[in-house]
Scaffold this motif. Structure first.
Motif, mmCIF file in Angstrom:
data_model
loop_
_atom_site.group_PDB
_atom_site.id
_atom_site.type_symbol
_atom_site.label_atom_id
_atom_site.label_comp_id
_atom_site.label_asym_id
_atom_site.label_seq_id
_atom_site.Cartn_x
_atom_site.Cartn_y
_atom_site.Cartn_z
ATOM 1 N N THR A 93 -19.862 -31.385 -54.347
ATOM 2 C CA THR A 93 -19.472 -32.794 -54.261
ATOM 3 C C THR A 93 -20.655 -33.707 -53.927
ATOM 4 O O THR A 93 -20.660 -34.875 -54.300
ATOM 5 N N HIS A 94 -21.644 -33.146 -53.220
ATOM 6 C CA HIS A 94 -22.790 -33.955 -52.788
ATOM 7 C C HIS A 94 -24.089 -33.397 -53.369
ATOM 8 O O HIS A 94 -24.471 -32.265 -53.086
ATOM 9 N N ASN A 127 -19.639 -36.805 -56.148
ATOM 10 C CA ASN A 127 -19.420 -38.238 -55.909
ATOM 11 C C ASN A 127 -20.698 -38.971 -55.516
ATOM 12 O O ASN A 127 -20.784 -40.181 -55.658
ATOM 13 N N SER A 128 -21.694 -38.229 -55.027
ATOM 14 C CA SER A 128 -22.953 -38.881 -54.648
ATOM 15 C C SER A 128 -24.126 -38.251 -55.391
ATOM 16 O O SER A 128 -24.365 -37.048 -55.297
ATOM 17 N N THR A 145 -20.710 -37.176 -64.399
ATOM 18 C CA THR A 145 -20.822 -38.051 -63.221
ATOM 19 C C THR A 145 -19.595 -38.953 -63.097
ATOM 20 O O THR A 145 -19.651 -40.015 -62.468
ATOM 21 N N LYS A 195 -16.978 -38.915 -61.354
ATOM 22 C CA LYS A 195 -16.472 -39.221 -60.010
ATOM 23 C C LYS A 195 -17.552 -39.889 -59.139
ATOM 24 O O LYS A 195 -17.305 -40.197 -57.974
ATOM 25 N N GLY A 196 -18.716 -40.079 -59.692
ATOM 26 C CA GLY A 196 -19.833 -40.614 -58.923
ATOM 27 C C GLY A 196 -19.679 -42.066 -58.536
ATOM 28 O O GLY A 196 -19.314 -42.903 -59.364
ATOM 29 N N THR A 197 -19.953 -42.369 -57.272
ATOM 30 C CA THR A 197 -19.924 -43.757 -56.796
ATOM 31 C C THR A 197 -21.316 -44.267 -56.436
ATOM 32 O O THR A 197 -21.586 -45.459 -56.513
ATOM 33 N N SER A 205 -17.179 -45.313 -62.010
ATOM 34 C CA SER A 205 -16.785 -45.457 -60.602
ATOM 35 C C SER A 205 -17.955 -45.904 -59.724
ATOM 36 O O SER A 205 -17.803 -46.052 -58.508
#
Length: 285
Positions: A68-69, A92-93, A112, A114-116, A138
């Motif tokens: 996730t990171h 997400n990152s 990517t 889900k990436g914010t 996102s």
């Protein structure tokens, strides 16, 4: 920081099958040139895993399907020229993921969606000639995303509709000749966005209606001949906005009624013959 050592040249064999957190595992292992095959199938956190592995030339294929990171995962890997395919579908990152990978010439296709956070993702990837199509729908932070990507001539179409920070996004992209149409309708921070994009002759229309900071936005865009209409009614910082735009012949009407900082706004705009009326009644510099 399991193996942090600037002198370590080889990694011993060890079982990583139950490890979830791989963050900073090889941080500052400056002398490492290779990494053995690792079981990373349970890994969720890959932040700075190889950060400052300055001599690393290859990365083994890693199972990052639960990751996730990915922030800073390969940052300052100065000797890497390629990256293997990475499953980033849960990520997400992505901030600083490839920061200062200065010899990297290509990036594999990344999920990517889900990436914010894309802050500094490709910062100082100065040998990178192309960027794969990325789902950035996102994303909120695009600051410094392509800063110092000096070999990039084009950027793929990006969904920036959720973005608020565009500061220094293309700063020092000195080979960039075109910029795609970007949805910047939620953007508030545009400082240095196109700073020293010296080959850009035109900029697509940009929605800057929420923008407050325009400092150095077009500074040293020396080939830029015209600027499209931009809404700056919320702007506070206009200092050096057009500084060094030596080919610019016209400036659109700009609402600067809330502006406070104006120093060097049109400095060295040697081709400008007229400047629109600028409201500097609140200005302090």
């Amino acid at each position: 920081m399991m193996f942090t050592s600037s002198r370590m040249k080889a990694v011993p064999k060890f079982d990583t099958s139950n490890i979830i957190d791989f963050s900073s595992m090889f941080y500052y292992c400056e002398s490492l040139t290779t990494i053995p095959l690792l079981d990373t199938s349970n890994g969720a956190n890959f932040v700075a895993m190889f950060s400052y592995c300055k001599s690393l030339t290859t990365i083994p294929l890693l199972d990052t399907s639960n990751g996730t990171h990915f922030g800073g995962m390969f940052s300052y890997c100065h000797s890497l020229t390629t990256i293997p395919e990475i499953n980033t579908s849960m990520g997400n990152s992505f901030s600083s993921m490839f920061l200062d990978c200065r010899l990297l010439t290509a990036i594999p296709l990344l999920d990517t969606s889900k990436g914010t956070n894309f802050y500094r993702m490709f910062d100082t990837c100065r040998s990178l000639t192309a960027i794969p199509l990325l789902d950035t729908s996102s994303g909120t932070n695009f600051g410094h995303m392509f800063l110092n990507c000096k070999s990039l001539s084009t950027i793929p179409l990006l969904d920036t509709s959720s973005g608020t920070d565009f500061g220094s996004m293309f700063l020092n992209c000195s080979s960039l000749t075109t910029v795609p149409l970007l949805d910047t309708s939620k953007g508030t921070y545009f400082s240095g966005m196109f700073y020293n994009c010296s080959l850009l002759t035109t900029i697509p229309e940009i929605n800057t209606s929420m923008g407050t900071v325009f400092r150095s936005m077009f500074e040293f865009c020396s080939s830029l001949t015209a600027i499209t209409q931009i809404t700056t009614s919320n702007g506070v910082y206009f200092n050096s906005m057009f500084k060094g735009c030596s080919s610019l012949t016209v400036i659109p009407e700009i609402n600067t009624s809330n502006g406070v900082y104006f120093d060097s706004m049109f400095k060295d705009c040697s081709s400008l013959t007229t400047i629109p009326g600028i409201n500097t009644s609140n200005g302090i510099s």
